[in-house]
Design an enzyme around this catalytic site. Sequence first.
Site, short mmCIF file in Angstrom:
data_model
loop_
_atom_site.label_atom_id
_atom_site.label_comp_id
_atom_site.label_asym_id
_atom_site.label_seq_id
_atom_site.Cartn_x
_atom_site.Cartn_y
_atom_site.Cartn_z
N ASP A 150 0.84 -1.25 -0.17
CA ASP A 150 0.22 0.00 -0.09
C ASP A 150 0.93 1.26 0.20
OD1 ASP A 150 -2.49 1.41 0.00
OD2 ASP A 150 -3.19 0.23 1.52
N GLU A 216 -0.87 1.62 -5.35
CA GLU A 216 -0.21 2.97 -5.31
C GLU A 216 -1.23 3.96 -5.87
OE1 GLU A 216 1.23 6.51 -6.37
OE2 GLU A 216 0.46 5.30 -8.03
N TRP A 217 -2.35 3.43 -6.22
CA TRP A 217 -3.58 4.41 -6.54
C TRP A 217 -3.58 5.15 -7.78
CZ3 TRP A 217 -2.64 7.05 -1.21
CH2 TRP A 217 -2.67 6.06 -0.07
N GLY A 218 -2.43 5.05 -8.67
CA GLY A 218 -2.51 5.67 -9.81
C GLY A 218 -1.66 7.01 -9.83
N ALA A 220 1.15 8.31 -9.19
CA ALA A 220 2.42 8.43 -9.60
C ALA A 220 2.70 7.92 -11.21
CB ALA A 220 3.41 7.77 -8.90
N ASP A 238 -9.61 3.79 -3.87
CA ASP A 238 -10.33 2.57 -3.18
C ASP A 238 -11.62 2.66 -3.75
OD1 ASP A 238 -8.10 2.07 -1.71
OD2 ASP A 238 -9.09 2.18 0.38
#
Length: 451
Positions: A150, A216-218, A220, A238
């Site tokens: 995470d 990473e949630w996108g 970067a 999420d």
Amino acid sequence: MLTIFAFFLASLSPVLSVAAKGGVGRLPALGFNSWNAFHCDIDESKFLTAAQKIVDLGLKDAGYEYVNIDDCWSMKDQRDPKTHAMLPNMTKFPDGIDGLAKKIHDMGLKIGIYSSAGTKTCEQYPASINYEDVDAKSFSDWGIDYLKYDNCFVPDNMKDDCQFCMTPNTTCQDTAQDKYCPAGYDYSKSKTAQRYNAMRDALNKQTRPILYSLCEWGTAGVHFWGNTTAQSWRTTGDISPNFTAILTIANLNTFTLDSVDFGGHSDPDMLEIGNAPLTNVQERTHFALWAVMKSPLLIGTDLDKIKPSSVAILKNKNLLAFNQDDVYGKPAFPFKWGSAPDWTYVPNKPAEYWAGQYKEGIMILLFNNHDTAKDYTFAFREVPGVKLGQKYHVVDGWTDNDLGCFTATGSVVIPKIAASDTVVLILKDGASCLKKLKVRGARERNVIIPL
Ligand SMILES: *[C@@H]1O[C@H](CO)[C@@H](O)[C@H](O)[C@H]1NC(C)=O
Ligand SMILES: *[C@@H]1O[C@H](CO)[C@@H](O)[C@H](O)[C@H]1NC(C)=O
Ligand SMILES: *[C@@H]1O[C@H](CO)[C@@H](O)[C@H](O)[C@H]1NC(C)=O
Ligand SMILES: *[C@@H]1O[C@H](CO)[C@@H](O)[C@H](O)[C@H]1NC(C)=O
């Protein structure tokens, strides 16, 4: 002949530098993760129940294999004073993680664990930045097969100067908190990439093959470098059991699919199938989109309470066959959009017309993103891979019903697709058309009635 030729092509495609030990993660991961069902309320018995249910409900036979522990498994605020290893909370896991791993392995399944590329996990448990080697060794020693990594509590000196604007067709405006990177920025050199590569390198030093899953949630631009770091990478924030939010996530993920191939998969987050208030048709659409985008398929509901209708969706053999195809590594792509202009991001209006190849033929998805039933139509010439004038044997992907043989000319109408539902059609080689099947190929217009 076709299959042999396709296999030959696949074997010529470039080899990923990151191919994991033991070939793990070549295909999207199939399994279960505790977060969407239980959040922090976890213990050994919940994982053993989930594992037993995976076996008893036939999900293991369908290919689901990973039983993944999410956040909150370790002792808060402490590591082993001597080795600095993370310590499992023995109240929650009386046999330790290694003891649970052995039980899961004895059931013929695999086990995953969770950490963060920061100083703490999202729920403020110990995390792995600067402890990559010691933690990777613990995971390997314990028998772990999968790591979800995470992105919480990033130390200031490892924060990026700018972030990726995740919404296509938008110029993200800088704010006091968020600065967006200029065009041409090399995200693979970002501090985020460095944080995730550090754990990749630590995992590579271990003897045990561990599938590496970036969370990473996108932000970067992870889809530009994820396939050189890991076997999957989260592309969005999420998920929640909210159909509008699910459509927005699917839409964002659509724009990352060029990076997807064998060994590397964009991950629009774990499944919400089984979780209220999603309806049966919303669950079908959620599953169909995730399956054809070649997302990892991680069940996120309490399998002790799941409805048979949700189990049936999770076990759909045709969508699983597409997702797990070992000949074609590429996902399905939209061939036209529908409610939004083509390749244009309008948050809850993802593409409604999708197609992709797999070894059984061409899979087509038609998603009705309207409030009422609606006819959907497409021309055969719009569908990549279709050979005009050729005969195709069409099968309903949900029911496996034989819809007959069609000649690929003109256009097709699928009448009255229910609101929020997705029709799945499989175009198989027409050589499989039996003589007794009525050939219904009209010159200009075909009607396919799937339901
Ligand atoms: C271990 O888990 C128990 C049961 O959930 C909890 O009460 C306790 O606070 C946890 N201990 C630590 C140090 O995290
Ligand atoms: C569902 O998600 C949408 C879009 O993200 C949001 O606007 C809406 O408030 C959410 N609904 C609920 C009930 O949380
Ligand atoms: C890896 O991702 C990059 C960036 O999207 C893409 O250009 C490349 O084709 C991908 N490699 C493979 C083998 O899929
Ligand atoms: C949105 O961006 C995509 C490329 O990412 C482009 O193909 C498309 O034409 C754009 N749409 C509009 C309306 O500008």
